[in-house]
Design a protein around this motif. Structure first.
Motif, mmCIF file in Angstrom:
data_model
loop_
_atom_site.group_PDB
_atom_site.id
_atom_site.type_symbol
_atom_site.label_atom_id
_atom_site.label_comp_id
_atom_site.label_asym_id
_atom_site.label_seq_id
_atom_site.Cartn_x
_atom_site.Cartn_y
_atom_site.Cartn_z
ATOM 1 N N ASP A 130 0.819 -1.216 0.000
ATOM 2 C CA ASP A 130 0.000 0.000 0.000
ATOM 3 C C ASP A 130 0.853 1.267 0.000
ATOM 4 O O ASP A 130 1.925 1.324 0.600
ATOM 5 N N THR A 131 0.321 2.300 -0.668
ATOM 6 C CA THR A 131 0.882 3.659 -0.700
ATOM 7 C C THR A 131 2.367 3.660 -1.056
ATOM 8 O O THR A 131 3.180 4.309 -0.398
ATOM 9 N N ASN A 132 2.718 2.945 -2.107
ATOM 10 C CA ASN A 132 4.115 2.890 -2.544
ATOM 11 C C ASN A 132 4.374 3.660 -3.831
ATOM 12 O O ASN A 132 5.480 3.611 -4.363
ATOM 13 N N GLU A 133 3.327 4.334 -4.340
ATOM 14 C CA GLU A 133 3.467 5.070 -5.602
ATOM 15 C C GLU A 133 4.090 4.184 -6.687
ATOM 16 O O GLU A 133 5.088 4.550 -7.326
ATOM 17 N N LEU A 134 3.466 3.044 -6.903
ATOM 18 C CA LEU A 134 3.967 2.115 -7.916
ATOM 19 C C LEU A 134 3.809 2.680 -9.324
ATOM 20 O O LEU A 134 4.600 2.370 -10.213
ATOM 21 N N TRP A 135 2.750 3.477 -9.514
ATOM 22 C CA TRP A 135 2.420 4.014 -10.825
ATOM 23 C C TRP A 135 2.140 2.855 -11.807
ATOM 24 O O TRP A 135 2.266 1.687 -11.454
ATOM 25 N N PRO A 136 1.765 3.140 -13.047
ATOM 26 C CA PRO A 136 1.404 2.064 -13.978
ATOM 27 C C PRO A 136 2.492 1.013 -14.193
ATOM 28 O O PRO A 136 2.213 -0.187 -14.208
ATOM 29 N N ASP A 137 3.743 1.457 -14.341
ATOM 30 C CA ASP A 137 4.826 0.498 -14.589
ATOM 31 C C ASP A 137 4.993 -0.472 -13.422
ATOM 32 O O ASP A 137 5.183 -1.680 -13.616
ATOM 33 N N GLY A 138 4.926 0.062 -12.216
ATOM 34 C CA GLY A 138 5.071 -0.788 -11.035
ATOM 35 C C GLY A 138 3.901 -1.736 -10.861
ATOM 36 O O GLY A 138 4.077 -2.906 -10.501
ATOM 37 N N GLY A 139 2.695 -1.226 -11.117
ATOM 38 C CA GLY A 139 1.518 -2.079 -11.027
ATOM 39 C C GLY A 139 1.600 -3.241 -11.997
ATOM 40 O O GLY A 139 1.265 -4.385 -11.667
ATOM 41 N N ARG A 140 2.059 -2.939 -13.205
ATOM 42 C CA ARG A 140 2.202 -3.986 -14.220
ATOM 43 C C ARG A 140 3.254 -5.007 -13.784
ATOM 44 O O ARG A 140 3.053 -6.221 -13.907
ATOM 45 N N ALA A 141 4.370 -4.531 -13.258
ATOM 46 C CA ALA A 141 5.456 -5.430 -12.853
ATOM 47 C C ALA A 141 5.014 -6.369 -11.728
ATOM 48 O O ALA A 141 5.325 -7.567 -11.744
ATOM 49 N N ILE A 142 4.291 -5.833 -10.749
ATOM 50 C CA ILE A 142 3.809 -6.662 -9.645
ATOM 51 C C ILE A 142 2.827 -7.710 -10.156
ATOM 52 O O ILE A 142 2.916 -8.897 -9.802
ATOM 53 N N ALA A 143 1.878 -7.302 -10.976
ATOM 54 C CA ALA A 143 0.883 -8.235 -11.510
ATOM 55 C C ALA A 143 1.545 -9.344 -12.315
ATOM 56 O O ALA A 143 1.211 -10.527 -12.172
ATOM 57 N N GLU A 144 2.483 -8.973 -13.169
ATOM 58 C CA GLU A 144 3.156 -9.969 -14.008
ATOM 59 C C GLU A 144 3.972 -10.948 -13.173
ATOM 60 O O GLU A 144 4.075 -12.133 -13.510
ATOM 61 N N SER A 145 4.540 -10.484 -12.065
ATOM 62 C CA SER A 145 5.353 -11.362 -11.219
ATOM 63 C C SER A 145 4.513 -12.411 -10.501
ATOM 64 O O SER A 145 5.043 -13.419 -10.029
ATOM 65 N N LEU A 146 3.204 -12.193 -10.414
ATOM 66 C CA LEU A 146 2.320 -13.101 -9.681
ATOM 67 C C LEU A 146 1.551 -14.058 -10.585
ATOM 68 O O LEU A 146 0.790 -14.891 -10.093
ATOM 69 N N THR A 147 1.739 -13.962 -11.883
ATOM 70 C CA THR A 147 0.935 -14.748 -12.819
ATOM 71 C C THR A 147 1.008 -16.245 -12.546
ATOM 72 O O THR A 147 -0.009 -16.944 -12.586
ATOM 73 N N SER A 148 2.201 -16.739 -12.245
ATOM 74 C CA SER A 148 2.353 -18.179 -12.021
ATOM 75 C C SER A 148 2.495 -18.548 -10.547
ATOM 76 O O SER A 148 2.785 -19.701 -10.214
ATOM 77 N N ASN A 149 2.270 -17.586 -9.659
ATOM 78 C CA ASN A 149 2.372 -17.848 -8.226
ATOM 79 C C ASN A 149 1.252 -18.792 -7.777
ATOM 80 O O ASN A 149 0.101 -18.630 -8.185
ATOM 81 N N THR A 150 1.584 -19.750 -6.933
ATOM 82 C CA THR A 150 0.582 -20.725 -6.485
ATOM 83 C C THR A 150 0.346 -20.693 -4.981
ATOM 84 O O THR A 150 -0.275 -21.601 -4.433
ATOM 85 N N HIS A 151 0.834 -19.656 -4.294
ATOM 86 C CA HIS A 151 0.677 -19.575 -2.843
ATOM 87 C C HIS A 151 -0.143 -18.367 -2.380
ATOM 88 O O HIS A 151 -0.847 -18.445 -1.374
ATOM 89 N N LEU A 152 -0.028 -17.261 -3.092
ATOM 90 C CA LEU A 152 -0.662 -16.021 -2.633
ATOM 91 C C LEU A 152 -2.180 -16.115 -2.715
ATOM 92 O O LEU A 152 -2.734 -16.512 -3.743
ATOM 93 N N ASP A 153 -2.869 -15.739 -1.621
ATOM 94 C CA ASP A 153 -4.331 -15.684 -1.669
ATOM 95 C C ASP A 153 -4.878 -14.275 -1.438
ATOM 96 O O ASP A 153 -6.044 -14.013 -1.701
ATOM 97 N N THR A 154 -4.027 -13.352 -0.952
ATOM 98 C CA THR A 154 -4.474 -11.983 -0.697
ATOM 99 C C THR A 154 -3.464 -10.991 -1.274
ATOM 100 O O THR A 154 -2.276 -11.053 -0.949
ATOM 101 N N LEU A 155 -3.954 -10.093 -2.131
ATOM 102 C CA LEU A 155 -3.109 -9.047 -2.717
ATOM 103 C C LEU A 155 -3.743 -7.693 -2.455
ATOM 104 O O LEU A 155 -4.889 -7.446 -2.820
ATOM 105 N N GLU A 156 -2.970 -6.817 -1.807
ATOM 106 C CA GLU A 156 -3.464 -5.481 -1.473
ATOM 107 C C GLU A 156 -2.476 -4.456 -2.023
ATOM 108 O O GLU A 156 -1.333 -4.387 -1.581
#
Length: 324
Positions: A130-156
């Motif tokens: 939260d409140t990290n000023e990811l901006w569009p590039d950061g948001g995209r990078a975080i989302a892409e890094s989780l595409t194949s993740n099999t453990h995470l159940d909560t993303l905020e």
């Protein structure tokens, strides 16, 4: 057990405990050394780590593994980490644990390190950015890094200004990921187009149960997109739309959708500029719904008749869901 006994017998290198006590505080290090069962959460605020977080995690893992395994949450606020600190943090977490990084300096230097740690399929179950000023590039990078993740159940990732580009990446994530059940993307500068992308993915998503969109000005078109999700999706149970400016047009669409939806249990429409006509339509729709037990329409034009209708429907539904 034998390995742990050997480690205790050998002990940590000379001066390590003293250095860690000076950096992290004596009480925390003592709690780990004594393997205090009450130590389950560690919080740091405005702390500058210079690789010593890696050293702290090594100390715990090597010499006091049972104590470290009981720590299920690390919360860091406005802290500065070295690359090795990020990698060690995610690698050291136990399955089902929680990492919170608030207002961190996630610049072009730190972000790739963080996303690599996430992409390694860390056993972390809940990730708060939260409140990290990811901006569009950061948001995209975080989302892409989780595409194949099999453990995470909560993303905020609230209040990060990820906009439409970030929403596009989140939509791709929702199509690919099969473990995330709760997504908090409030206050991210989403308009109607951005939320339409997310909603299109949610129409076929069978995992997400909780979606938080508070503070995104999605407007009436966004409200209509939410309605399309509620007609097609059969796993979403809770949706938060506080201050999303859906107005009467969005309210009418959502009203029609909830008549036939029997999986949603909670919807928050607080302060959405809905007039008495829109509220009345929602109240009549709720009367035909049998699953919703929490329905927040405060700070809209709710008259006595609509309120009575909604209260009666919610009481009836609660009795069915929870019993008398």
């Amino acid at each position: 057990e034998v390995v742990n006994k050997v480690r205790h017998a050998v002990g940590p290198p000379d001066g390590l405990v003293k250095r860690l006590s000076e950096s992290f505080g004596g009480p925390l290090v003592t709690a780990i050394e004594t393997e205090d069962p009450r130590l389950t959460t560690v919080e740091w605020t405005m702390k500058e780590f210079k690789g010593n977080l890696e050293e702290f995690l090594f100390f715990g893992a090597q010499f006091h593994k049972p104590a470290m395994e009981r720590i299920t949450t690390y919360c860091l606020r406005q802290c500065t980490l070295e690359p090795a600190d990020y990698a060690s943090l995610f690698q050291s977490m136990a399955r089902g644990s929680r990492v919170e990084l608030w207002s961190m300096p996630l610049s072009a230097k730190e972000l790739p390190i963080l996303t690599r740690a996430i992409k390694a399929n860390s056993p972390v179950a809940a990730l708060v950015l939260d409140t990290n000023e990811l901006w569009p590039d950061g948001g995209r990078a975080i989302a892409e890094s989780l595409t194949s993740n099999t453990h995470l159940d909560t993303l905020e990732i609230r209040s990060n200004k990820i906009g439409k580009e970030g929403a596009t990446a989140l939509a791709d994530l929702l199509r690919a990921n099969r473990t995330i059940t709760a997504l908090d993307i409030r206050d991210n500068h989403f308009g109607a187009e951005a939320i339409e992308l997310v909603c299109e993915a949610l129409r076929t998503n069978s995992t997400l149960t909780h979606l938080d969109l508070r503070g995104n000005q999605i407007g009436p078109k966004g409200g209509a997109a939410i309605a399309r999700v509620l007609r097609a999706n059969r796993t979403l149970k809770q949706i938060d739309l506080l201050e999303c400016e859906i107005g009467d047009e969005g309210a009418f669409e959502i009203a029609e959708a909830i008549k036939g939806n029997q999986t949603l249990t909670s919807i928050d429409l607080f302060y959405n500029g809905i007039s008495a006509a829109g509220v009345s339509a929602l109240a009549r729709a709720l009367d035909k719904n049998e699953s919703i037990v929490n329905f927040d329409l405060k700070c809209n034009e709710v008259d006595d008749v609509a309120e009575a209708t909604m209260n009666k429907a919610l009481l009836r539904n609660s009795s069915k869901v929870y019993g008398d």
